[in-house]
Design an enzyme around this catalytic site. Structure first.
Site, PDB file in Angstrom:
ATOM      1  N   GLY A  17       0.830  -1.211   0.000  1.00 30.81           N
ATOM      2  CA  GLY A  17       0.000   0.000   0.000  1.00 30.81           C
ATOM      3  C   GLY A  17       0.856   1.249   0.000  1.00 30.81           C
ATOM      4  NE  ARG A  78      -2.353  -4.091  -1.620  1.00 26.05           N
ATOM      5  CZ  ARG A  78      -1.921  -3.654  -0.432  1.00 26.05           C
ATOM      6  NH1 ARG A  78      -0.996  -4.335   0.235  1.00 26.05           N
ATOM      7  NH2 ARG A  78      -2.411  -2.561   0.098  1.00 26.05           N
ATOM      8  CG  ASP A 109       3.067  -6.725   7.687  1.00 24.96           C
ATOM      9  OD1 ASP A 109       2.540  -6.237   6.664  1.00 24.96           O
ATOM     10  OD2 ASP A 109       2.414  -7.286   8.591  1.00 24.96           O
ATOM     11  CB  THR A 131       2.341   0.529   6.208  1.00 27.79           C
ATOM     12  OG1 THR A 131       0.940   0.353   6.478  1.00 27.79           O
ATOM     13  CG2 THR A 131       3.116   0.027   7.405  1.00 27.79           C
ATOM     14  CG  ASP A 133      -2.209  -0.181   7.783  1.00 27.89           C
ATOM     15  OD1 ASP A 133      -2.977   0.765   7.524  1.00 27.89           O
ATOM     16  OD2 ASP A 133      -2.052  -1.156   7.024  1.00 27.89           O
ATOM     17  CG  ASP A 135       0.496  -3.035  10.022  1.00 24.29           C
ATOM     18  OD1 ASP A 135       1.458  -2.464   9.507  1.00 24.29           O
ATOM     19  OD2 ASP A 135      -0.324  -3.713   9.366  1.00 24.29           O
ATOM     20  NE  ARG A 177      -3.658  -4.899   4.363  1.00 21.25           N
ATOM     21  CZ  ARG A 177      -2.833  -5.552   3.580  1.00 21.25           C
ATOM     22  NH1 ARG A 177      -1.519  -5.378   3.684  1.00 21.25           N
ATOM     23  NH2 ARG A 177      -3.271  -6.402   2.686  1.00 21.25           N
TER      24      ARG A 177
HETATM   25  P1  ATP Z   1       0.618  -2.439   3.595  1.00 20.40           P
HETATM   26  O1  ATP Z   1       0.819  -2.840   5.025  1.00 20.40           O
HETATM   27  O2  ATP Z   1       0.633  -0.968   3.433  1.00 20.40           O
HETATM   28  O3  ATP Z   1      -0.547  -3.083   2.922  1.00 20.40           O
HETATM   29  P2  ATP Z   1       2.477  -4.440   2.645  1.00 20.40           P
HETATM   30  O4  ATP Z   1       3.886  -4.367   2.243  1.00 20.40           O
HETATM   31  O5  ATP Z   1       2.184  -5.232   3.905  1.00 20.40           O
HETATM   32  O6  ATP Z   1       1.905  -2.961   2.767  1.00 20.40           O
HETATM   33  P3  ATP Z   1       1.393  -6.551   0.986  1.00 20.40           P
HETATM   34  O7  ATP Z   1       0.381  -6.509  -0.094  1.00 20.40           O
HETATM   35  O8  ATP Z   1       1.141  -7.435   2.153  1.00 20.40           O
HETATM   36  O9  ATP Z   1       1.621  -5.028   1.435  1.00 20.40           O
HETATM   37  O10 ATP Z   1       2.812  -6.994   0.362  1.00 20.40           O
HETATM   38  C1  ATP Z   1       3.344  -6.372  -0.773  1.00 20.40           C
HETATM   39  C2  ATP Z   1       3.934  -7.394  -1.720  1.00 20.40           C
HETATM   40  O11 ATP Z   1       4.985  -8.118  -1.074  1.00 20.40           O
HETATM   41  C3  ATP Z   1       2.960  -8.484  -2.166  1.00 20.40           C
HETATM   42  O12 ATP Z   1       2.182  -8.110  -3.248  1.00 20.40           O
HETATM   43  C4  ATP Z   1       3.885  -9.631  -2.536  1.00 20.40           C
HETATM   44  O13 ATP Z   1       4.380  -9.494  -3.834  1.00 20.40           O
HETATM   45  C5  ATP Z   1       5.005  -9.473  -1.525  1.00 20.40           C
HETATM   46  N1  ATP Z   1       4.762 -10.395  -0.410  1.00 20.40           N
HETATM   47  C6  ATP Z   1       3.828 -10.283   0.557  1.00 20.40           C
HETATM   48  N2  ATP Z   1       3.879 -11.307   1.421  1.00 20.40           N
HETATM   49  C7  ATP Z   1       4.877 -12.104   0.989  1.00 20.40           C
HETATM   50  C8  ATP Z   1       5.445 -13.331   1.460  1.00 20.40           C
HETATM   51  N3  ATP Z   1       4.984 -13.940   2.569  1.00 20.40           N
HETATM   52  N4  ATP Z   1       6.470 -13.850   0.750  1.00 20.40           N
HETATM   53  C9  ATP Z   1       6.933 -13.251  -0.349  1.00 20.40           C
HETATM   54  N5  ATP Z   1       6.447 -12.096  -0.838  1.00 20.40           N
HETATM   55  C10 ATP Z   1       5.437 -11.524  -0.175  1.00 20.40           C
END
Ligand code: ATP
Length: 326
Positions: A17, A78, A109, A131, A133, A135, A177
């Site tokens: 995000g 994503r 994360d 982020t 959040d 979190d 979230r």
């Molecule tokens: P936000 O907290 O703002 O949503 P985020 O980084 O947690 O941000 P995610 O959509 O969870 O957002 O993760 C971003 C990208 O990281 C995913 O689209 C995916 O490509 C990669 N990713 C997420 N989880 C994993 C995982 N367990 N292993 C490998 N790649 C991952």
């Protein structure tokens, strides 16, 4: 000049995000990276861009006038393809092909777990928490949180004006979230009569209806109820409040407006200091770290350790919110 003496080549990407302050982080990675003698490459659309080899060399002027803008100039995604063992291997192969010595990952994360997977494939990574959040277990603060809090505060202030005029109850769903940090902080900042967090089980009678009736008996005529998005059912909760209390109740889901906007000073400064710390780690030939803020200090934590850290909601803040809404 041998390969070892050639400048370090680092990539920078934003993932997950978007969050206000990501641009300030990109700017500081590019400027401090070049200051330290690195070549810096912007990778477009997060891991998706890495998979596609969609990167370009950035210079000092590539990041001019971006600090005040929300979103991310590198854009984000994503990536479903990356989130598979084959995807991670392909991305690591691409990093090797472009001779990237390291990748700075700015995100949440999920993005950090992706970075950890990349590190297992031999890619050196440094993660910067961004982020709205807040979190992420390994850090007290994530870039974008303060701006989002101020956006939500402004929105609820406006909703409060109309709730006051019509003697209404306003139910406001805020982002976060699975976490309730935005909800809880804004409950205190806006004096919400009730605040429902995903971290806590709730019962509509004891956690919403009774506080509202108690406030009405003490002379209040309008009410704000904040629901964190992770709780869900905001519309239904609003309907029930109206049915049970007879108070006219409107629900507002703030949605994506919470992710935009010009970053606050706090977010610009945090982003700048975290990014400079990230390039410092790389200048010291170190890596596979998460940059974190702990007790107002910026530190680098080992990625395997940092990824498993947990964060807990502050019970004192919950009590404070309840006490002050009487
Ligand atoms: P936000 O907290 O703002 O949503 P985020 O980084 O947690 O941000 P995610 O959509 O969870 O957002 O993760 C971003 C990208 O990281 C995913 O689209 C995916 O490509 C990669 N990713 C997420 N989880 C994993 C995982 N367990 N292993 C490998 N790649 C991952």
């Amino acid at each position: 000049m041998g390969y070892k003496d050639s400048p370090k080549r680092i990539g920078v990407l934003t993932s997950g995000g978007d969050a206000p302050g990501m641009n300030a982080a990109i700017r500081a990675v590019v400027r401090s990276g070049i200051y330290r003698g690195f070549q810096v490459f912007g990778i477009r659309r997060g891991y998706e861009g890495l998979l596609n080899g969609d990167l370009y060399e950035m210079n000092l002027r590539s990041v001019s006038d971006i600090m005040s803008r929300g979103g991310t100039i590198l854009q984000t995604a994503r990536s479903k393809v990356f989130n598979t063992p084959e995807g991670v291997k392909r991305a690591a192969r691409m990093a090797e092909m472009f001779k990237l010595d390291a990748i700075v990952v700015i995100g949440g994360d999920g993005s950090f777990r992706g970075a950890r997977d990349l590190s297992k494939e031999g890619v050196n990574v440094v993660c910067i928490p961004a982020t709205i959040d807040n979190d992420i277990g390994s850090t007290d603060y994530t870039i974008g949180f303060d701006t989002a809090l101020n956006t939500v505060k402004d929105a609820i202030d406006k909703i409060k004006d109309t709730a006051f005029s019509h003697e209404r109850c306003s139910v406001v769903e805020v982002m976060g979230r699975g976490a309730g940090y935005i909800a809880l902080n804004c409950a205190i900042a806006d004096g919400a009569e009730a605040c429902i967090l995903p971290e806590k089980e709730f019962h509509i009678d004891t956690d919403i209806i009774q506080p509202i009736i108690g406030c009405r008996n003490r002379g209040k005529h309008h009410y704000i109820v904040i629901i964190a998005e992770g709780v869900g059912g905001t519309m239904e909760i609003a309907k029930q409040i109206e049915e049970i209390t007879g108070i006219s109740t409107k629900a507002t889901i703030l949605g994506h407006l919470q992710r935009g906007g010009s970053p606050t000073v706090k977010d610009r400064v945090a982003a700048s200091l975290m990014a400079v710390k990230a390039t410092e780690v790389l200048a010291n030939n170190d890596g596979n770290k998460i940059i974190a803020m702990k007790n107002e200090q910026y530190i680098a934590i080992d990625i395997d350790e940092g990824i498993n850290m947990k964060k807990y909601i502050d019970e004192t803040m919950i009590e404070t919110s309840k006490m002050l809404s009487l």
